[in-house]
Design a protein around this motif. Structure first.
Motif, PDB file in Angstrom:
ATOM      1  N   UNK A  79       2.699  -5.586  -3.292  1.00  0.00           N
ATOM      2  CA  UNK A  79       4.026  -5.616  -3.917  1.00  0.00           C
ATOM      3  C   UNK A  79       5.152  -5.582  -2.873  1.00  0.00           C
ATOM      4  N   UNK A  80       5.191  -4.580  -1.977  1.00  0.00           N
ATOM      5  CA  UNK A  80       6.261  -4.603  -0.962  1.00  0.00           C
ATOM      6  C   UNK A  80       6.115  -5.761   0.018  1.00  0.00           C
ATOM      7  N   UNK A  81       4.887  -6.187   0.295  1.00  0.00           N
ATOM      8  CA  UNK A  81       4.691  -7.308   1.204  1.00  0.00           C
ATOM      9  C   UNK A  81       5.218  -8.602   0.588  1.00  0.00           C
ATOM     10  N   UNK A  82       5.109  -8.718  -0.726  1.00  0.00           N
ATOM     11  CA  UNK A  82       5.663  -9.885  -1.425  1.00  0.00           C
ATOM     12  C   UNK A  82       7.172  -9.963  -1.216  1.00  0.00           C
ATOM     13  N   UNK A  83       7.853  -8.814  -1.320  1.00  0.00           N
ATOM     14  CA  UNK A  83       9.306  -8.777  -1.134  1.00  0.00           C
ATOM     15  C   UNK A  83       9.667  -9.164   0.293  1.00  0.00           C
ATOM     16  N   UNK A  98       5.549   2.162   8.526  1.00  0.00           N
ATOM     17  CA  UNK A  98       4.306   2.727   9.063  1.00  0.00           C
ATOM     18  C   UNK A  98       3.347   3.131   7.943  1.00  0.00           C
ATOM     19  N   UNK A  99       3.896   3.715   6.877  1.00  0.00           N
ATOM     20  CA  UNK A  99       3.062   4.087   5.728  1.00  0.00           C
ATOM     21  C   UNK A  99       2.462   2.836   5.091  1.00  0.00           C
ATOM     22  N   UNK A 100       3.290   1.811   4.943  1.00  0.00           N
ATOM     23  CA  UNK A 100       2.847   0.537   4.348  1.00  0.00           C
ATOM     24  C   UNK A 100       1.710  -0.078   5.163  1.00  0.00           C
ATOM     25  N   UNK A 101       1.875  -0.145   6.484  1.00  0.00           N
ATOM     26  CA  UNK A 101       0.844  -0.726   7.343  1.00  0.00           C
ATOM     27  C   UNK A 101      -0.421   0.128   7.334  1.00  0.00           C
ATOM     28  N   UNK A 102      -0.247   1.451   7.310  1.00  0.00           N
ATOM     29  CA  UNK A 102      -1.405   2.354   7.276  1.00  0.00           C
ATOM     30  C   UNK A 102      -2.207   2.145   5.997  1.00  0.00           C
ATOM     31  N   UNK A 103      -1.506   2.061   4.868  1.00  0.00           N
ATOM     32  CA  UNK A 103      -2.191   1.821   3.599  1.00  0.00           C
ATOM     33  C   UNK A 103      -2.852   0.442   3.586  1.00  0.00           C
ATOM     34  N   UNK A 104      -2.202  -0.547   4.189  1.00  0.00           N
ATOM     35  CA  UNK A 104      -2.774  -1.894   4.228  1.00  0.00           C
ATOM     36  C   UNK A 104      -4.126  -1.879   4.937  1.00  0.00           C
ATOM     37  N   UNK A 105      -4.165  -1.271   6.115  1.00  0.00           N
ATOM     38  CA  UNK A 105      -5.417  -1.203   6.879  1.00  0.00           C
ATOM     39  C   UNK A 105      -6.440  -0.333   6.153  1.00  0.00           C
ATOM     40  N   UNK A 106      -5.999   0.816   5.657  1.00  0.00           N
ATOM     41  CA  UNK A 106      -6.897   1.751   4.984  1.00  0.00           C
ATOM     42  C   UNK A 106      -7.524   1.139   3.739  1.00  0.00           C
ATOM     43  N   UNK A 107      -6.712   0.543   2.872  1.00  0.00           N
ATOM     44  CA  UNK A 107      -7.211   0.050   1.585  1.00  0.00           C
ATOM     45  C   UNK A 107      -8.046  -1.216   1.741  1.00  0.00           C
ATOM     46  N   UNK A 108      -7.677  -2.076   2.680  1.00  0.00           N
ATOM     47  CA  UNK A 108      -8.524  -3.251   2.952  1.00  0.00           C
ATOM     48  C   UNK A 108      -9.884  -2.803   3.478  1.00  0.00           C
ATOM     49  N   UNK A 109      -9.874  -1.817   4.378  1.00  0.00           N
ATOM     50  CA  UNK A 109     -11.126  -1.287   4.921  1.00  0.00           C
ATOM     51  C   UNK A 109     -11.955  -0.625   3.830  1.00  0.00           C
TER      52      UNK A 109
END
Length: 331
Positions: A79-83, A98-109
């Protein structure tokens, strides 16, 4: 034409790319539908398995774990990446980046590791059917889920907040990459290699090896059953296991097609002086995200019980009376 900047201070701001309005509308529509399907589809899988008591099995606990990771990926990352993709600027601040990137790596993993755990569960169901219920107990599965999320959290938040992703290239990052209004995952050669191996290559190799083993064993079992005449129950059991295995092979195939381009580029890019176009990397990243969109659609296509659960929620029957004990499938 004067360049447009993301923030007022031109000295520290990223340059903003202003897309034509029709293009932005199309981008929001296409990506918005993708986000909605991802969030709603995975939420429905999660709620269905939690609500219907017949679905409370160790295998389905793994499906819930996968659906939760995919749901959170859609809501917190896509959602935020779409914006950012449509506006070409990040307007939510450095900490949230930083939170967004951390969640991106964490959730993809987490999503990828959960897929590998599901393959291990299928391996035990097909290869060791008599020992399966003793080996894959609820406690064992919950431990597997805990380990997968712990590893994912360490990889995601540890790498970003301890700045391990730019270890050794801090000056290059500061001089040529960092600016206000940009939120991208930039990695050194060591960081991209290690994180890709942990997040994609090891789980991917596990899945490929496991499914190849399942394929050959299932084929051998099918041939042996064909040669018997009084094995009706065995034939039925084999048919069910074969269908379940085919489902997960499709899931694995979708996973490889979606994520392989991104992780190949992610490993190679630092060693070719970051010459991969940013738009291509972003496209590959979204192709990977779409894997989380496809997973619940694959379940709904292959699993009759999930289609029944979806229909009960869509019709509103579960909100009118307690249907948690309803039979969605027969053994």
């Amino acid at each position: 034409m004067e360049p447009v900047f993301c923030v007022e201070s031109k000295n520290i701001s990223c340059v903003k790319t202003v897309y034509p309005l029709p293009f932005r509308v199309i981008l929001y529509m296409v990506l918005g539908v993708t986000v909605i399907v991802t969030v709603c589809g995975n939420l429905l899988v999660t709620v269905s398995i939690i609500y219907f008591k017949q679905l409370h099995t160790p295998t389905n606990y793994l499906l819930v774990s996968l659906a939760v990771s995919d749901f959170l990926l859609g809501f917190l990352v896509m959602l935020p990446d779409m914006i950012q993709l449509a506006e070409t600027c990040w307007y939510f601040g450095d900490i949230l980046c930083k939170v967004h990137l951390s969640f991106a790596v964490m959730l993809c993993t987490a999503s990828i590791i959960n897929l590998s755990l599901i393959s291990i569960d299928r391996y035990n169901a097909v290869i060791h059917p008599l020992l399966y219920r003793r080996k894959m107990t609820g406690n064992v599965v919950l431990l597997m889920i805990f380990v997968s999320w712990s590893i994912s959290g360490v990889v995601g938040f540890g790498m970003i907040f301890f700045r391990l992703n730019i270890l050794g290239i801090e000056d290059f990052y500061k001089d040529f990459v960092a600016c206000e209004g940009r939120c991208i995952l930039f990695q050194s050669g060591m960081s991209s290699t290690v994180s890709s191996v942990l997040s994609f290559y090891i789980p991917g190799i596990i899945m490929i090896c496991v499914y190849l083993k399942i394929f050959f064993v299932a084929k051998r079992q099918f041939l042996s059953i064909q040669n018997t005449t009084c094995m009706t129950s065995a034939r039925i059991s084999n048919k069910k296991q074969t269908k379940a295995t085919k489902t997960l092979v499709v899931i694995m195939g979708a996973f490889l097609l979606c994520w392989a381009p991104f992780f190949l580029c992610n490993v190679i890019d630092p060693f070719i002086s970051y010459s991969t176009p940013a738009a291509l990397m972003k496209t590959f990243g979204w192709v990977g995200f779409i894997n989380s969109t496809l997973n619940p659609l694959i379940y709904a296509f292959f699993y009759t019980w999930l289609r029944k659960a979806f229909c009960l929620f869509a019709s509103g029957k579960v909100f009118k009376e307690d249907m948690s004990n309803i039979t969605l499938f027969t053994e």
